[in-house]
Design an enzyme around this catalytic site. Structure first.
Site, PDB file in Angstrom:
ATOM      1  N   HIS A   1       0.821  -1.212   0.000  1.00  0.00           N
ATOM      2  CA  HIS A   1       0.000   0.000   0.000  1.00  0.00           C
ATOM      3  C   HIS A   1       0.854   1.261   0.000  1.00  0.00           C
ATOM      4  CE1 HIS A   1      -3.189   2.755   0.672  1.00  0.00           C
ATOM      5  NE2 HIS A   1      -3.019   2.902   1.964  1.00  0.00           N
TER       6      HIS A   1
ATOM      7  N   GLU B   1      -7.509  -0.367   9.699  1.00  0.00           N
ATOM      8  CA  GLU B   1      -8.195   0.920   9.723  1.00  0.00           C
ATOM      9  C   GLU B   1      -9.706   0.699   9.663  1.00  0.00           C
ATOM     10  OE1 GLU B   1      -4.762   3.445   7.336  1.00  0.00           O
ATOM     11  OE2 GLU B   1      -6.215   2.291   6.183  1.00  0.00           O
TER      12      GLU B   1
END
Length: 206
Positions: free
Chosen positions: A58, A170
């Site tokens: 990411h 998250e």
């Protein structure tokens, strides 16, 4: 034993990062009991939808992809840290009073959990906090914001954690979860070759 579902519900009008329309999930009825023999739905989903886990790719060029994260690293004891008093970003000074130990999973309960609307000033983990946690050697960090950082040059928080193999989750929902110790289960979709995966997350406690 009480089970806390700490995942976001995936739905068309859910909270998405920066309210970007292209990040909203879409549900299309492909067949129903009038047009076909069964009801079938197609889902279009961003890999970072709702509660999700980031892989190193990411934020790190040539980083490992989502299938590289072992399930063993996503299950085990965890602590919910009540940081609802933090007003901007979580710093090392905010974390030091918790006597954090190597190998811990830490979940940050902040004001982010109190609303289902995206807050452009959401509470995040500052880079000095990320450095502190990576030096201790925590196992993973979860946040109730849709991002673990915001407005930081070079994505220092993500890159510091992911480079040290600290797992990053998250989009948790912790409004109804008291601070304290729990048993954590994070179950990402079994995807391969990409940088993230939506996940269902649970806490087990008394």
């Amino acid at each position: 034993m009480k089970i806390y579902d700490i995942s976001m519900t995936i739905q068309a009008d859910m909270q998405v990062y920066k309210n970007k329309d292209e990040k909203r999930p879409a549900f299309t009825t492909m067949s129903d009991h009038v047009t076909g023999k069964a009801h079938e739905t197609r889902i279009a989903l961003d890999a970072h939808t709702g509660t999700h886990i980031d892989a190193p790719l990411h934020m790190i060029a040539e980083g490992a992809t989502i299938e590289s994260i072992p399930l063993e690293s996503l299950v085990g004891p965890a602590r919910v840290l009540d940081l609802t008093g933090v007003q901007d970003g979580i710093s090392r000074a905010d974390l030091e009073p918790f006597a954090i130990q190597p190998g811990e999973w830490l979940l940050f309960k902040t004001r982010n959990s109190l609303s289902e609307e995206f807050d452009f000033e959401f509470i995040y983990l500052k880079e000095d906090g990320a450095v502190y946690l990576s030096e201790i050697g925590v196992k993973g960090v979860g946040t109730d914001g849709l991002g673990i950082e915001r407005a930081q040059p070079n994505y220092g928080t993500h890159r510091t954690l992911l480079a040290k193999n600290v797992q990053v989750v998250e989009g948790l929902r912790l409004k109804d979860v008291p601070g304290g110790s729990y048993f954590l289960v994070i179950a990402p979709l079994k995807l391969t070759g990409i940088e993230a995966a939506p996940a269902r997350a649970f806490l087990f406690g008394n």
